[in-house]
Design an enzyme around this catalytic site. Structure first.
Site, mmCIF file in Angstrom:
data_model
loop_
_atom_site.group_PDB
_atom_site.id
_atom_site.type_symbol
_atom_site.label_atom_id
_atom_site.label_comp_id
_atom_site.label_asym_id
_atom_site.label_seq_id
_atom_site.Cartn_x
_atom_site.Cartn_y
_atom_site.Cartn_z
ATOM 1 N N HIS A 149 1.098 -1.217 -0.165
ATOM 2 C CA HIS A 149 -0.461 0.025 0.169
ATOM 3 C C HIS A 149 0.881 1.321 -0.399
ATOM 4 O O HIS A 149 2.141 1.127 0.726
ATOM 5 C CB HIS A 149 -0.931 0.623 1.340
ATOM 6 C CG HIS A 149 -2.010 -1.340 1.096
ATOM 7 N ND1 HIS A 149 -2.532 -0.845 0.688
ATOM 8 C CD2 HIS A 149 -2.228 -1.973 2.151
ATOM 9 C CE1 HIS A 149 -4.011 -1.980 0.712
ATOM 10 N NE2 HIS A 149 -3.518 -2.807 1.889
ATOM 11 N N CYS A 192 0.148 2.873 -4.066
ATOM 12 C CA CYS A 192 -0.804 3.925 -4.726
ATOM 13 C C CYS A 192 0.279 5.090 -4.684
ATOM 14 O O CYS A 192 1.068 4.842 -3.525
ATOM 15 C CB CYS A 192 -1.844 3.885 -3.821
ATOM 16 S SG CYS A 192 -3.086 3.437 -4.512
#
Length: 317
Positions: A149, A192
């Site tokens: 992440h 991301c």
């Protein structure tokens, strides 16, 4: 079935790598979280005032004639201590694919190491220990994959906490990692970089005439001063501030990168920039098939390079 570039191409929705406020469903997952980390500065090499490298100042391409192609480190994050970060479904498909495809670039499978769900201190410890890896002295290059992440500002999530990508890269400068001085070090970040969504734009092809710019090379002596942050290539799965898509078959970036590597022929004449440009093109043709605002969205990877020479992955002699 993965999305392959057309609306509704496959019944399975895409997951995204990033933290958000929407309730999670089978249509999405997210990658993210920040915090500042301070790394201890690694002392400079004692003894001689210079480091050895197989890549001299007049070389046009990086030497790829070592006894080993090099190491591949894959930091794969599936689950996290913080419950606000979802399990990264599909990431193991990326790892499996890399393990099968990277030998085509000359890496032996025993030199591909996978570290799953490591804490930040453990990740940093692995990076620091590379200085004591004797095999790297004979290696051509180093590749590092971070599958996790991420958030805006290029913050990456370890199993227990987040860290800054560019602080982490300080572990790989010549003063920190003597054996890789002057050699290419490649980083691929599947995460991301924020919450923005790329809606795409309609284009129509038109032929134009482009100007040519001639390159020049300065001559230097055999012993020379070299930038500490040279020879780095950082590949990001999305543009600054944007989501990265992933589903149960893997992430867009890693899967398309592997597709391109498998199709490259012959490798002796295909540079890393050719590989990355083709990967960008392949990812740009995909379109998300997800619920809500993430449906019918686009993605474009980006890369930042301080490479000073051309890089080709020809066969080991």
């Amino acid at each position: 079935m993965d999305v392959t570039g057309s609306v509704g191409a496959g019944p399975k929705p895409d997951r995204v790598d990033a933290k958000g406020n929407l309730q999670q469903s089978d249509s999405e997952s997210e990658d993210a979280k920040p915090i500042e980390e301070t790394l201890e500065e690694v002392p400079k090499r004692k003894g001689s005032g210079y480091l050895y490298t197989p890549n001299g100042p007049t070389a046009k391409a990086y030497s790829m004639n070592g006894s080993k192609r090099g190491r591949v480190l894959i930091f794969n994050h599936v689950k996290f201590e913080d419950p606000s970060y979802d399990e990264r479904v599909g990431t193991n498909r990326d790892v499996d694919r890399l393990y099968k495809v990277l030998p085509r670039l000359g890496f032996s499978q025993e030199d591909i190491e996978v570290y799953e769900d490591y804490s930040y201190s453990e990740i940093n410890r692995i990076a620091v220990k590379l200085e004591y890896d004797k095999d790297l002295k004979q290696a051509d290059c180093l590749m590092v994959f971070i599958l996790t992440h991420g958030e805006e500002g290029d913050k990456l999530m370890a199993q227990d906490d987040s860290y800054n990508l560019y602080k982490f890269l300080e572990n790989f400068t010549p003063t920190s990692l003597n054996s890789m001085a002057g050699k290419p070090k490649l980083f691929f970040i599947q995460a991301c970089r924020g919450s923005k969504l790329d809606r795409g734009v309609q284009l129509r092809a038109q032929l134009i005439q482009a100007d040519c710019i001639k390159d020049f090379t300065d001559s230097q002596s055999e012993t020379y001063t070299y930038p500490e942050f040279a020879d780095l290539l950082i590949v990001m799965s999305s543009h600054h501030g944007h989501y990265s898509f992933r589903n149960e078959t893997g992430s867009w970036l890693i899967q398309e990168l592997c597709n391109v590597i498998e199709s490259c022929e012959p490798l002796e004449t295909i540079s890393i920039y050719d590989i990355l440009t083709e990967t960008n093109d392949a990812v740009s043709k995909r379109i998300s098939n997800a619920d809500g605002e993430k449906d019918k969205k686009k993605q474009i990877p980006s890369f930042y390079s301080t490479l000073t020479k051309k890089l080709y992955f020809g066969p080991l002699e």
